[in-house]
Design an enzyme around this catalytic site. Sequence first.
Site, PDB file in Angstrom:
ATOM      1  N   ASP A 329       0.841  -1.181   0.000  1.00 22.46           N
ATOM      2  CA  ASP A 329       0.000   0.000   0.000  1.00 22.46           C
ATOM      3  C   ASP A 329       0.887   1.245   0.000  1.00 22.46           C
ATOM      4  O   ASP A 329       1.874   1.312   0.748  1.00 22.46           O
ATOM      5  CB  ASP A 329      -0.883  -0.023   1.255  1.00 22.46           C
ATOM      6  CG  ASP A 329      -1.893   1.098   1.270  1.00 22.46           C
ATOM      7  OD1 ASP A 329      -2.737   1.133   0.372  1.00 22.46           O
ATOM      8  OD2 ASP A 329      -1.830   1.939   2.188  1.00 22.46           O
ATOM      9  N   GLU A 358       1.517   0.260  -4.910  1.00 25.66           N
ATOM     10  CA  GLU A 358       1.015   1.524  -5.434  1.00 25.66           C
ATOM     11  C   GLU A 358       2.205   2.469  -5.532  1.00 25.66           C
ATOM     12  O   GLU A 358       2.766   2.863  -4.498  1.00 25.66           O
ATOM     13  CB  GLU A 358      -0.013   2.129  -4.476  1.00 25.66           C
ATOM     14  CG  GLU A 358      -1.310   1.355  -4.370  1.00 25.66           C
ATOM     15  CD  GLU A 358      -2.295   2.064  -3.453  1.00 25.66           C
ATOM     16  OE1 GLU A 358      -3.411   2.353  -3.890  1.00 25.66           O
ATOM     17  OE2 GLU A 358      -1.950   2.339  -2.293  1.00 25.66           O
TER      18      GLU A 358
END
Length: 648
Positions: A329, A358
């Site tokens: 993340d 990400e």
Amino acid sequence: MALLYAVTAAAQGSPAASLLTGNLSEATYSPVATQFKIETLPGAKAVKLRLYNEGMGGKPIKTVNLKHSPTAGGNLLWEGTVKGDLKGKFYTFDVKYGKAFKGETPGVFATAVGVNGRRGAIIDMRDTDPAGWSSDRRPAIAPKDLILYELHHRDFSIDASSGLQHKGKFLALTEPRAIAHLKRLGINAVHILPSFDYASIDETNLQVNKYNWGYDPLNYNVPEGSYSTDPYNPVARISEFKQMVQALHRAGIQVILDVVYNHTYSVAGSPFQCTMPDEYFRLNADGTYSNGSGCGNETASEHEVMRRFMVESVKYWVSEYHIDGFRFDLMGVHDIETMNTIRTALNAIDPDIYVYGEGWSAGTCAYPHDRLAMKAAVDRMPGIAAFSDDIRDALRGPFSDDTKPAFLAGIKGHEQSIMFGIVGGVSHPQVNIGKVNYSDHFWCNEPTQLISYVSCHDDMCLVDRLKASIPGIGIDELIRLDLLAQTAVFTSQGVPFMLSGEEMLRDKKGVHNSFESPDSINHLDWTNLEKYPQVMAYYSELINIRKQHPAFHMGSAELVRRNLEFLPAGDCVVAFHIKSGLRAQGVNESWGDIYVVLNANKQATTITVPEGDYTVVARNIAACEQGLATISGSTVTVPAQSALIFHN
Ligand code: CA
């Protein structure tokens, strides 16, 4: 393995020399005694260990003042051994800096906890192993062959229509009906949304319809209690998580963990802060907490304690839980060096353990931008992939405006961004990087460094997005465009990724950010499988085509450049040809020339190919690897708003 952690030798020049290494677990159980160890900053004045009968509430049954010794790097290691069989008891540490104790914490590396994760639990980890666990093996799937399916436990199973017994639990994924669905769809890796112990769900009050994605980490190395059948029993969540992994592995499906090391639920009261104040976090020049996560704080992976924590945590999930890969993340909050260190550590176990993230942050980080693990830096992180918002937004429209349409709506100008995604983000002579939406260079060295997708848990799901960006869209058009979008995703040389439920034409009633929306918004409606059978049929056959045909996942930039060529095409059309002759180059492809045409126009389009006979495997809203029809000639008509795949 129950390794005690050892103090490293003060090897000169080694950046990790000041730190403890190996298993960082702070409690080591045996039937005769339990050893406790915790590392603090040198300024710590005292550490109290408290033992409890309960995971929450009650008074301590014993308090022990731990003894300290210096670590090689000048931190303090606090230790104590409590005799007797402590299995089933709970513990906390309380560290004193200056005149104040920082508050009770299970430590930074608790591996079992009580309800709501506020106390560590003393268990025998071997009691958590399901029968046959020692022979559980991670399915051997190379990154180029992965097909990722992103799933939230509650979305997947909570609705009555799922027919699943363990609603919203890890165990749902052990049930034959769940496994059969995933097998029929054909995905080979389930990426589970945060499944470590997070803070936003009250595990003592699970009867209420409370939902959260779980991006609020509390204990990084313990499964979340609300997904277990009994959060009060510290063994249950661990054992049930392992049963889930085992069942998926038996079905040949990998399990990928969504890891959220970039921030904690809160600073005050977090295990990090209670143990080493401010050492795990990035601070601004004025002493405030930097907020690159958008959640109020950001961790400091460049600090040796945080880097070590991340490395040991992923290694722990691999060794104890047999996890197959990690999705980071907000990877762009972490530094490049840490991500490369993690890759190196995982390579020593198995280079096929997939790592992606990400490649962005949610705010400005208090760290030099060019040293952060952003998407643009993927070419400096071999073996690490990032989500391509390039192909995603070229297909559906920008993340910043749900109503703004793009390629799927027949808006021209997005073709090059889609082509960038089709080649897997590697340098390709026919892709004009100057016309790619969010990238100014080819950031992938290899196509397996690009995650190809059109929707995920963030933002609107595909159905909602199509409805929001194409006012008045009817169900027929919606299905056509949905299937067209996924054809782009699943014929990309990157690693394809889909959100759970897209195969059921899921919607979220237009909710853009459903992180805490109720089940009525987030749940999958399994009756859609009967309502729209053509969607599941197309998805599963599209995936089957990909799996049977390595031409779609060659796994090498050089092979992609040499064998994938784009064909002349008009606006809102992307057409490409994968050349025959792959076998001579080591790609075991049974088809000859393969053609894929993505036509987003409201009219049919034509493509010119060499004169010959071809087998059509996808047309309109149907797909079949064995063939739907044969066509002959040199002009091929591609129906409106759909994809055509054919080969000789
Ligand atoms: Ca929790």
